[in-house]
Design a protein around this motif. Structure first.
Motif, PDB file in Angstrom:
ATOM      1  N   PRO B 268      54.803   1.573  51.558  1.00 14.71           N
ATOM      2  CA  PRO B 268      55.263   0.368  51.292  1.00 14.71           C
ATOM      3  C   PRO B 268      54.963  -0.086  49.930  1.00 14.71           C
ATOM      4  O   PRO B 268      55.363  -1.119  49.507  1.00 14.71           O
ATOM      5  CB  PRO B 268      54.873  -0.553  52.470  1.00 14.71           C
ATOM      6  N   HIS B 269      53.927   0.368  49.365  1.00 16.04           N
ATOM      7  CA  HIS B 269      53.439   0.035  48.021  1.00 16.04           C
ATOM      8  C   HIS B 269      53.534   0.662  46.758  1.00 16.04           C
ATOM      9  O   HIS B 269      53.076   0.451  45.871  1.00 16.04           O
ATOM     10  CB  HIS B 269      51.845  -0.192  48.071  1.00 16.04           C
ATOM     11  N   THR B 270      54.402   1.893  46.951  1.00 14.38           N
ATOM     12  CA  THR B 270      54.432   2.891  46.065  1.00 14.38           C
ATOM     13  C   THR B 270      55.101   2.329  44.755  1.00 14.38           C
ATOM     14  O   THR B 270      54.719   2.470  43.702  1.00 14.38           O
ATOM     15  CB  THR B 270      55.062   4.044  46.420  1.00 14.38           C
ATOM     16  N   GLN B 271      56.195   1.378  45.038  1.00 13.78           N
ATOM     17  CA  GLN B 271      57.050   0.778  43.873  1.00 13.78           C
ATOM     18  C   GLN B 271      56.145  -0.060  43.058  1.00 13.78           C
ATOM     19  O   GLN B 271      56.011  -0.218  41.776  1.00 13.78           O
ATOM     20  CB  GLN B 271      58.116   0.115  44.287  1.00 13.78           C
ATOM     21  N   MET B 272      54.936  -0.718  43.616  1.00 13.30           N
ATOM     22  CA  MET B 272      54.208  -1.683  43.032  1.00 13.30           C
ATOM     23  C   MET B 272      53.023  -0.933  42.412  1.00 13.30           C
ATOM     24  O   MET B 272      52.880  -1.458  41.094  1.00 13.30           O
ATOM     25  CB  MET B 272      53.342  -2.834  44.244  1.00 13.30           C
ATOM     26  N   LEU B 273      52.633   0.234  42.902  1.00 15.24           N
ATOM     27  CA  LEU B 273      51.680   1.073  42.190  1.00 15.24           C
ATOM     28  C   LEU B 273      52.082   1.484  40.943  1.00 15.24           C
ATOM     29  O   LEU B 273      51.660   1.477  39.971  1.00 15.24           O
ATOM     30  CB  LEU B 273      51.460   2.170  43.337  1.00 15.24           C
ATOM     31  N   TRP B 274      53.557   1.839  40.888  1.00 17.75           N
ATOM     32  CA  TRP B 274      54.108   2.244  39.790  1.00 17.75           C
ATOM     33  C   TRP B 274      54.168   1.581  38.857  1.00 17.75           C
ATOM     34  O   TRP B 274      53.910   1.568  37.643  1.00 17.75           O
ATOM     35  CB  TRP B 274      55.546   3.051  40.115  1.00 17.75           C
ATOM     36  N   ARG B 275      54.639   0.163  39.381  1.00 24.22           N
ATOM     37  CA  ARG B 275      54.864  -0.775  38.114  1.00 24.22           C
ATOM     38  C   ARG B 275      53.489  -1.129  37.513  1.00 24.22           C
ATOM     39  O   ARG B 275      53.678  -1.469  36.355  1.00 24.22           O
ATOM     40  CB  ARG B 275      55.284  -2.149  39.105  1.00 24.22           C
ATOM     41  N   HIS B 276      52.602  -1.246  38.230  1.00 25.63           N
ATOM     42  CA  HIS B 276      51.099  -1.512  37.620  1.00 25.63           C
ATOM     43  C   HIS B 276      50.363  -0.392  36.931  1.00 25.63           C
ATOM     44  O   HIS B 276      49.462  -0.555  36.267  1.00 25.63           O
ATOM     45  CB  HIS B 276      50.147  -2.077  38.468  1.00 25.63           C
ATOM     46  N   LEU B 277      50.987   1.067  37.154  1.00 24.09           N
ATOM     47  CA  LEU B 277      50.373   1.959  36.625  1.00 24.09           C
ATOM     48  C   LEU B 277      50.402   2.058  35.038  1.00 24.09           C
ATOM     49  O   LEU B 277      51.598   1.813  34.668  1.00 24.09           O
ATOM     50  CB  LEU B 277      51.027   3.324  37.093  1.00 24.09           C
ATOM     51  N   PRO B 278      49.380   2.234  34.296  1.00 28.57           N
ATOM     52  CA  PRO B 278      49.697   2.089  32.773  1.00 28.57           C
ATOM     53  C   PRO B 278      50.676   2.953  32.341  1.00 28.57           C
ATOM     54  O   PRO B 278      50.815   4.379  32.901  1.00 28.57           O
ATOM     55  CB  PRO B 278      48.160   2.297  32.072  1.00 28.57           C
ATOM     56  N   HIS B 279      51.317   2.740  31.238  1.00 27.06           N
ATOM     57  CA  HIS B 279      52.389   3.737  30.876  1.00 27.06           C
ATOM     58  C   HIS B 279      52.013   5.015  30.473  1.00 27.06           C
ATOM     59  O   HIS B 279      52.686   6.107  30.939  1.00 27.06           O
ATOM     60  CB  HIS B 279      53.322   3.101  29.627  1.00 27.06           C
ATOM     61  N   GLU B 280      50.743   5.360  29.865  1.00 23.58           N
ATOM     62  CA  GLU B 280      50.258   6.483  29.624  1.00 23.58           C
ATOM     63  C   GLU B 280      50.098   7.481  30.743  1.00 23.58           C
ATOM     64  O   GLU B 280      50.233   8.589  31.025  1.00 23.58           O
ATOM     65  CB  GLU B 280      49.154   6.398  28.803  1.00 23.58           C
ATOM     66  N   SER B 281      49.488   6.586  31.770  1.00 23.49           N
ATOM     67  CA  SER B 281      49.040   7.387  33.012  1.00 23.49           C
ATOM     68  C   SER B 281      50.568   7.702  33.804  1.00 23.49           C
ATOM     69  O   SER B 281      50.488   8.635  34.740  1.00 23.49           O
ATOM     70  CB  SER B 281      48.331   6.472  33.996  1.00 23.49           C
TER      71      SER B 281
END
Lengths: 152, 456
Positions: B268-281
């Motif tokens: 349920p949190h994968t989209q939020m995870l992606w949104r907060h993941l630094p661009h380079e990561s």
């Protein structure tokens, strides 16, 4: 609750967020300005480097700086790394979970259920507060104070 | 006043968008939806248009309802069709799901006045947003005026593919069943193709080639750990996040749990995870970790896993670890050149044909998809930084070439992959459809120039 580690880590990042682009700060500079023991600060900065918030460069002009724009680093990101899962009580976390010794049934524990809600509220505030916003808050306070002083 | 919404694309994403809009506003005179789709079968798209019974949904029935607030919706539909039931834990054929989606928008209970939904069998060639709405240009030259447009164009396929490789979703030609076949890629599409080959009586070897030779993990019944966003170290680098994930799994397994409980708890949190993941990561994730993530997150039904294991045991299916280099057709079939992992010398596999099972990569520009290219040419859209799709803001509004959100054009499904990453499965897309329906139908007055937005 916010630990000393969390508090000092945020102060250090607040400091780094105020540097002009390309400029680095040495840890001694941060520790003197914010009254943090250098040894403790170095340990905190190591954690922040490890988790990808700050980077270092050695040699002349070297020191610490943020890895990315301060408006994309949220207070909540940093506190999870320094203080662990955002949870006002241990049984309100799934990953850093500890059961209370005196608890017969945690599913019916009114305190725990309340603290689960508190946890979501904490995350909602901290995950929307960036380092840039932190600096802005301080600026706004100063401006308010100046206004009051000017009026008096 | 009547709200007109044009949905571009009638695959699963577009159909879910329509179904959620129809469900929200019941009064027939208040809403008109036009679904623009040039294909014959609306609702199916590339995901559910397979006609083979061995191509199963990769998610259990109880997670496949079109409406998140009504989890039994699909299971009850199956029961009405006399097709049930394993208590919601079963995996049904994808073609059945395609029928479910088609019926979702076909059935209008109060067909009294003008139908609220109409399907236009055309290709959309361009959009022209203006202050009060958006004009939708169609391939026959007509222009459809509407208040909002929703892009549901999937992966922007434009008909091009790797020379020498067959498209897995076009009907296979008859071939010599004793001759070898090469499948490039070892994910869920490879599983589908092996099922088809086994069904058709393939007796020659099937070679499946990928860099690391990782197969999708099989499903088991899980008890997902109820992770909260407060537990997950969002915003950290990929290395830190992976370390956290591994150690969380390790301690959960030490306590007698299964890794699937953690992966499903993260879901349920994968989209939020992606949104907060630094661009380079994010880029690093795509290069180094996405295949490992996909094989654990996108699992195969146990029935398929058993057939794969049997085919491997009998030697019919052979997994090869290596880098695909090129394919070219010869007089007798197709030759595949690849470099085995850990070696410098390329090898050649001779096969009757080879199928591209690598899934959907990045956009190749310029694209032959007329609509997408025209949006880019007109400056109405820009490609996201990883070239996975178009750029959308956090409300799924299209971002133009200057970085401004367009108030009239939204996106749903894989076209928004750059902002969400995990937006290919129905459980993710239905949430997006619900949010979009709320955003559009929450518009207080149509004379306003922008839809109402939350302020955070």
């Amino acid at each position: 609750m916010l630990s000393m580690k969390g508090k000092y880590g945020l102060k250090a990042l607040y400091h780094l967020a105020g540097l002009p682009p390309g400029v680095m700060a040495q840890s001694i500079e941060i520790s003197e300005k914010h009254g943090i023991s250098k040894k403790f600060l170095d340990a905190i900065l190591a954690d922040l480097r490890h988790s990808g918030f700050v980077q270092t460069r050695k040699g002349r002009g070297g020191g610490y700086c943020l890895t990315r724009s301060p408006d994309s680093i949220m207070v909540g990101h940093v506190l999870r790394v320094l203080d662990g899962p955002l949870a006002p009580i241990h049984c309100a976390s799934r990953t850093a979970y500890h059961r209370c010794h005196d608890c017969p049934d945690e599913n019916a524990c009114a305190v725990r259920l309340t603290m689960l809600e508190v946890r979501e509220a904490i995350a909602a505030v901290l995950d929307n507060k960036s380092l840039t916003a932190m600096r802005q808050m301080v600026e706004d306070e100063k401006a308010d104070l100046d206004e009051v002083l000017a009026a008096s | 006043m009547t709200l007109h919404v044009a949905i571009i694309g009638g695959g699963a994403s577009g159909t879910l968008a329509a179904a959620h809009l129809l469900r929200r506003r019941s009064s027939p005179e208040r809403l008109r939806i036009t679904l623009v789709e040039s294909r014959e079968d609306v609702g199916c798209g590339i995901a559910y248009s397979t006609d083979q019974s061995s191509h199963l949904l990769n998610t259990r029935v109880h997670n496949m309802s079109a409406f998140p607030e009504e989890p039994e919706h699909f299971a009850r539909w199956l029961e009405r069709q006399g097709l049930s039931s394993g208590g919601g834990l079963e995996f049904v054929p994808r073609k059945v799901y395609g029928r479910y989606l088609t019926e979702l928008i076909a059935a209008e209970p109060n067909a009294s006045a003008v139908p609220r939904l109409r399907i236009v069998k055309q290709e959309c060639t361009g959009l022209r947003p203006h202050e009060h709405g958006v004009e939708v240009a169609l391939s026959d030259g007509t222009v459809l005026p509407s208040h909002f447009a929703i892009l549901a164009t999937g992966y922007c396929r434009d008909g091009r593919h790797e020379p020498g490789l067959d498209d897995p979703w076009s009907r296979p030609e008859k071939h010599d069943l004793a001759a070898p076949v090469v499948l490039v890629g070892t994910g869920l599409t490879m599983v589908d193709m092996v099922m088809s080959l086994l069904d058709s009586g393939q007796s020659g070897p099937i070679y499946a080639l990928s860099r690391r030779g990782l197969l999708p993990q099989p499903h088991r019944v899980t008890k997902p750990l109820k992770l909260s966003t407060a537990d997950i170290p969002i915003g950290t680098s990929l290395a830190y996040m992976m370390h956290w994930l591994r150690s969380t799994i390790r301690s959960h397994e030490t306590a007698g749990g299964n890794w699937r409980d953690i992966i499903d708890g993260l879901r349920p949190h994968t989209q939020m995870l992606w949104r907060h993941l630094p661009h380079e990561s994010r880029g690093r994730f795509l290069r180094h970790a996405s295949s490992l993530w996909d094989t654990h997150r996108h699992r195969m039904p146990p029935a398929s896993a058993d057939r794969i294991a049997d085919a491997q045991a009998s030697g019919l299916l052979r997994i090869i670890r290596g880098h695909f280099q090129e394919a070219h057709r010869t007089a007798h079939g197709t030759n595949i050149t690849y470099r085995p992992s850990g070696s410098r010398e390329p090898l050649v596999l001779e096969a009757s044909h080879a199928i591209d099972c690598r899934g959907f990569g990045r956009l190749s520009l310029p694209t032959k998809n007329r609509l997408i290219q025209s949006l880019l040419d007109d400056g109405l859209a820009r490609v996201d930084t990883l070239k996975l799709g178009l750029d959308f803001d956090k409300h799924d509004a299209l971002v133009d070439a200057n970085g401004c959100s367009t108030a009239r054009v939204f996106g749903i499904g894989p076209i928004t992959r750059g902002s969400h990453w995990e937006i290919t499965a129905v459980p993710d897309i239905r949430e997006q459809a619900a949010r979009l329906a709320e955003l559009l139908l929450g518009t207080p007055g149509l004379n306003e120039s922008a839809p109402r937005r939350e302020t955070n």
